[in-house]
Each structure stands twice: as C-alpha cells, then as structure tokens.
Scaffold this motif. Structure first.
Motif, mmCIF file in Angstrom:
data_model
loop_
_atom_site.group_PDB
_atom_site.id
_atom_site.type_symbol
_atom_site.label_atom_id
_atom_site.label_comp_id
_atom_site.label_asym_id
_atom_site.label_seq_id
_atom_site.Cartn_x
_atom_site.Cartn_y
_atom_site.Cartn_z
ATOM 1 N N HIS A 49 0.812 -1.224 0.000
ATOM 2 C CA HIS A 49 0.000 0.000 0.000
ATOM 3 C C HIS A 49 0.844 1.272 0.000
ATOM 4 N N LEU A 99 2.591 3.260 -4.933
ATOM 5 C CA LEU A 99 1.468 3.603 -5.796
ATOM 6 C C LEU A 99 1.933 3.623 -7.243
ATOM 7 N N HIS A 100 1.145 2.991 -8.102
ATOM 8 C CA HIS A 100 1.559 2.880 -9.501
ATOM 9 C C HIS A 100 0.430 3.216 -10.474
ATOM 10 N N ASP A 148 -4.137 6.443 -8.535
ATOM 11 C CA ASP A 148 -3.469 6.650 -7.255
ATOM 12 C C ASP A 148 -2.375 7.703 -7.333
ATOM 13 N N THR A 149 -1.762 7.850 -8.499
ATOM 14 C CA THR A 149 -0.645 8.792 -8.632
ATOM 15 C C THR A 149 -1.077 10.187 -9.083
#
Length: 231
Positions: free
Chosen positions: A20, A23-24, A28-29
């Motif tokens: 968690h 982030l990818h 999320d980014t």
C-alpha cells in the motif's frame, strides 16, 4: 524506462515497502502530478511513501542502481514546480515523517522530521514562550522539509529572515543511500565546508532530508496589525 525495467523497479520497491506504500496506477498517482504550480503536470512512474529512514536509504540505493530519477515531495504547496514528478521517475513522499522528535526549550531548539507542518512547530513550543519565525503563506499546510528545500520565507522574512536563518543542522540521505550530518547546535561552526547551507534551497536535488534541527525564538510580547493607506 522500458516496460521490463519498470516492472523490475516496482517489484523491487515492493520488497522495501508494504504494497500500500507503493502507488503505480494512474488513479493513485494523479494527486501527486503537480505541486501548487498546477500549470505543469506530470504523472510519475511510481509514488513511494516510506515510514523509516532505512526505507528511504533502500529506495535511494535502488533508484541509483537502476538510474531512476527521484523527486522528493512534502505537502506539495510550493509554487516553483520543485515537486513536479519525472515521467520515468519515482516520487518520494515524506508525508509519513511527521514527528517532532525533540524540543529543547532552554537552548531554543527543536528536532523535527521533514513532514511536520510549519505551523505545528510553533504550536508545539507555544507553552515555552517560543515560536518558529519563517511563515510562508501556506504555513498551515506546508511541511518543514519542503520549506528547507525551497528556502521558504514569508511576511516576517523582512525582520526575522528566511528558512536558512533558522536551520541549525540536517540529516540527509544521499542518492547512494549514505547518511550524512551537517551543521549542529554550535552557533559558530567553521570546521570544513558549509554543507548545511548547500542543501538548503536545493529543491531535493542533492539528497533527502530526514531530520532537521531548528532554531526557535521568543514570542514577541505583543502582536498588532497595522493598516496604512496613501493617496
């Protein structure tokens, strides 16, 4: 970065950090695509949120080995693009480094992690009749690590100075993963090069701050707002 190298990087990052904290995916980014200068936006290859200095060291060693750019980020309130991600790079967030480690009211010093909010420092030492003078307009949200990276000022800067006037020492993780200490409690420090001031204002290009020694000053007896008008 080629796709197989990207996969290798992400897999290696997940051996350093919990899943968690890496982030990818774009969803999320995206919150990290810019700082306060939102005219420039760029999604990073990955965002990492370490919690320990050892994790920061491991991330820096890995990225150095794979020749992956690293961009440090505090609260993302800056207006210079200093936290703008690199398309093929890792954005290293210091958001979880938010502890005030030590307060020495007698010597008027505080040791803080880079993710501590500017205003939180003054709030923490208020009971001792002290405060931290630099006051960027975003001080309620901006972090001290970002302030040091940008050498932030504020409205009080004309009288009290800017960030570099209040940073006594730094603990820095270099791109190699090595930790160095520069500066210290001594008011007069003339032994060797002044590395501390070299790092202040470097926008994260020379290393990652993990601990910051700050000078505090007594609170003024009174504070008033004045309004002047002219023809």
């Amino acid at each position: 970065m080629k796709e197989n190298n990207s996969y290798k990087l992400l897999q290696a990052l997940r051996t350093i950090l919990p899943t968690h904290s890496v982030l990818h995916e774009a969803e999320d980014t995206t919150p990290y695509e810019c700082d306060g200068l939102s005219v420039y936006r760029q999604l990073p290859l990955a965002v990492v949120l370490p919690e320990t200095i050892a994790q920061v060291q491991a991330i820096m060693r890995l990225c150095s080995e794979l020749k992956v750019p690293v961009v440090a980020r505090g609260a993302g309130t800056g207006l210079s693009g200093g936290a703008l991600p690199h398309q093929q790079g890792v954005l290293l967030s210091l958001a979880k480094f938010k502890s005030i480690l030590h307060i020495d009211a007698d010597q008027r010093l505080a040791v803080v992690q880079p993710g501590v909010r500017n205003l939180a420092i003054s709030q923490a030492v208020d009971a001792f009749g002290l405060y931290y003078a630099p006051d960027p307009s975003s001080q309620i949200a901006c972090t001290i690590g970002g302030n040091v990276a940008e050498n932030s000022g504020g409205l009080r800067g004309l009288k009290y100075g800017v960030t570099k006037n209040y940073v006594m020492g730094l603990e820095v993780v270099l791109p190699s993963g090595e930790i160095i200490l520069c500066g210290g409690k001594a008011v007069k420090d003339v032994a060797g090069y002044n590395l501390k001031d070299l790092f202040i204002g470097s926008e994260g290009t020379l290393g990652i701050f993990t601990k910051i020694l700050l000078k505090l000053i007594p609170k003024p007896e009174t504070s008033k707002t004045m309004l002047a008008y002219f023809n």
